[in-house]
Design a protein around this motif. Structure first.
Motif, short mmCIF file in Angstrom:
data_model
loop_
_atom_site.label_atom_id
_atom_site.label_comp_id
_atom_site.label_asym_id
_atom_site.label_seq_id
_atom_site.Cartn_x
_atom_site.Cartn_y
_atom_site.Cartn_z
N UNK A 43 0.72 -1.23 0.03
CA UNK A 43 -0.12 0.01 -0.13
C UNK A 43 0.84 1.23 0.08
N UNK A 44 2.29 1.10 0.30
CA UNK A 44 2.92 2.17 0.27
C UNK A 44 3.01 2.85 -1.11
N UNK A 45 2.60 2.09 -2.10
CA UNK A 45 2.88 2.79 -3.37
C UNK A 45 1.75 3.51 -3.87
N UNK A 46 0.64 3.27 -3.22
CA UNK A 46 -0.52 3.86 -3.29
C UNK A 46 -0.43 5.26 -2.36
N UNK A 47 0.00 5.34 -1.36
CA UNK A 47 0.31 6.46 -0.27
C UNK A 47 1.32 7.42 -0.91
N UNK A 48 2.13 7.34 -1.92
CA UNK A 48 2.90 8.22 -2.80
C UNK A 48 2.04 9.09 -3.17
N UNK A 49 0.99 8.83 -3.50
CA UNK A 49 0.13 9.76 -4.28
C UNK A 49 -0.44 10.92 -3.42
N UNK A 50 -0.75 10.54 -2.04
CA UNK A 50 -1.33 11.44 -1.33
C UNK A 50 -0.89 12.83 -1.18
N UNK A 51 0.45 12.95 -0.90
CA UNK A 51 0.88 14.60 -0.55
C UNK A 51 0.61 15.25 -1.99
N UNK A 52 1.05 14.65 -3.16
CA UNK A 52 0.81 15.70 -4.56
C UNK A 52 -0.53 15.92 -4.68
N UNK A 53 -1.43 14.98 -4.26
CA UNK A 53 -2.71 14.94 -4.58
C UNK A 53 -3.31 15.95 -3.57
N UNK A 54 -3.04 16.11 -2.47
CA UNK A 54 -3.47 17.05 -1.45
C UNK A 54 -3.19 18.59 -1.68
N UNK A 55 -1.97 18.59 -2.50
CA UNK A 55 -1.89 20.07 -3.00
C UNK A 55 -2.51 20.57 -4.10
N UNK A 182 1.67 12.14 -11.25
CA UNK A 182 2.26 11.81 -9.91
C UNK A 182 0.72 11.86 -8.72
N UNK A 183 -0.34 12.08 -9.52
CA UNK A 183 -1.38 11.81 -8.44
C UNK A 183 -2.22 10.52 -8.84
N UNK A 184 -1.78 9.56 -9.69
CA UNK A 184 -2.40 8.30 -9.55
C UNK A 184 -1.21 7.47 -9.22
N UNK A 185 -1.94 6.34 -8.89
CA UNK A 185 -0.91 5.21 -8.31
C UNK A 185 -1.02 3.83 -8.70
N UNK A 186 -0.35 2.94 -8.49
CA UNK A 186 -0.49 1.62 -8.99
C UNK A 186 0.32 0.78 -7.63
N UNK A 187 -0.16 -0.30 -7.06
CA UNK A 187 0.62 -1.03 -6.34
C UNK A 187 1.71 -1.70 -7.34
N UNK A 196 0.51 4.93 -17.70
CA UNK A 196 0.77 6.55 -17.88
C UNK A 196 1.23 6.40 -19.48
N UNK A 197 1.97 5.54 -19.87
CA UNK A 197 2.49 5.41 -21.20
C UNK A 197 1.40 5.14 -22.28
N UNK A 198 0.55 4.52 -21.80
CA UNK A 198 -0.61 3.93 -22.57
C UNK A 198 -1.60 5.11 -23.04
N UNK A 199 -1.98 6.07 -21.89
CA UNK A 199 -2.69 7.06 -22.16
C UNK A 199 -2.54 8.08 -23.11
N UNK A 211 1.99 16.88 -14.81
CA UNK A 211 2.73 16.64 -13.47
C UNK A 211 1.79 17.70 -12.65
N UNK A 212 1.58 17.32 -11.44
CA UNK A 212 0.64 18.06 -10.75
C UNK A 212 1.29 19.62 -10.79
N UNK A 213 2.66 19.51 -10.42
CA UNK A 213 3.14 20.89 -10.26
C UNK A 213 2.91 21.83 -11.44
N UNK A 214 2.92 21.30 -12.86
CA UNK A 214 2.63 22.33 -13.89
C UNK A 214 1.05 22.73 -13.93
N UNK A 215 0.25 21.73 -13.13
CA UNK A 215 -1.12 22.08 -13.33
C UNK A 215 -1.37 23.32 -12.35
#
Length: 231
Positions: A43-55, A182-187, A196-199, A211-215
């Motif tokens: 679940x740590x892989x998904x938790x990486x998403x939380x800080x940038x998504x909060x911003x 950086x606001x989407x995550x996978x296990x 992401x490449x497929x999108x 990237x969230x920073x650019x948005x």
């Protein structure tokens, strides 16, 4: 209108017609001891998403954007959970079983709800969905239509499942989708990269990635009068 640095090319967003979509940031998927972990996932892989998504969420609230949260889950009697989903594989626990946070992926249970850091506030939409995509058997499409939405900033988990399904569904319905990388995550790190490449492949076959920073920088530069979120 703001311009966002993105792949495969920059995209202009009309903020009056853009929604931030936050997919399935639920305790059952993200917290240690939850359903995701019982399936053997990190679940740590998904938790990486939380800080940038909060911003990003804070910036979207300040800009007065339409915000939609989704939650995957089912009725207590599981009448909306097809056998193909309920009985897949051989997990240690299944949907509806007692878990660390209540019955797994059942509406109204503690684990079904969104993590505290990203909890919806008044005026934001919450869509409960029985499937992977946000459009199936929900009022998601109506919410977008009623608010004049034509573009989506797509975030949440997991990249290759509910994020991809919703993005593909939206693309087929004519929405322009920017998946916030950086606001989407996978296990699974490899699924994250390939997802992401497929999108953005083939000139943006399903949409764009950014990237969230650019948005966030573009939202700040727009100087739109917005709604300041409650702390």
């Amino acid at each position: 209108m703001v311009s966002i640095t993105a792949q495969p090319a920059p995209i202009d967003l009309d903020l009056d017609h853009t929604a931030l979509v936050i997919i399935d940031m639920q305790r059952d998927f993200l917290l240690p001891g939850g359903f995701g972990e019982t399936l053997g996932n990190d679940v740590g892989q998904l938790q990486k998403v939380v800080p940038p998504l909060m911003e990003l969420l804070a910036a979207a609230r300040a800009a007065g954007m339409v915000i939609v949260h989704t939650r995957e889950g089912h009725l207590p009697d599981l009448s909306d959970c097809p056998p193909a989903k309920l009985h897949r594989g051989a997990p240690s626990k299944r949907i509806g079983d007692p878990g660390a946070f209540g019955r797994i992926l059942i509406r109204g249970e503690y684990g079904h709800d969104i993590i505290d850091e990203l909890a919806p506030i008044e005026g934001e939409h919450v869509v409960d969905k029985p499937g992977k995509g946000a459009f199936y058997a929900t009022d998601f499409g109506k919410i977008l239509s009623d608010n004049g939405i034509t573009q989506l900033l797509v975030t949440g988990v997991t990249t290759e499942v509910c994020v991809h399904t919703t993005t593909r569904e939206a693309n087929d319905r004519g929405y322009e989708c920017v998946v916030v990388s950086d606001c989407v995550g996978s296990y699974f790190p490899e699924f994250q990269r390939v997802g992401l490449d497929m999108i953005a492949a083939q000139g943006g076959i399903f949409g764009w990635t950014a990237a969230s920073t650019d948005i966030i920088a573009a939202l700040a530069a727009s100087e739109r009068p917005g709604i300041v979120a409650a702390s």
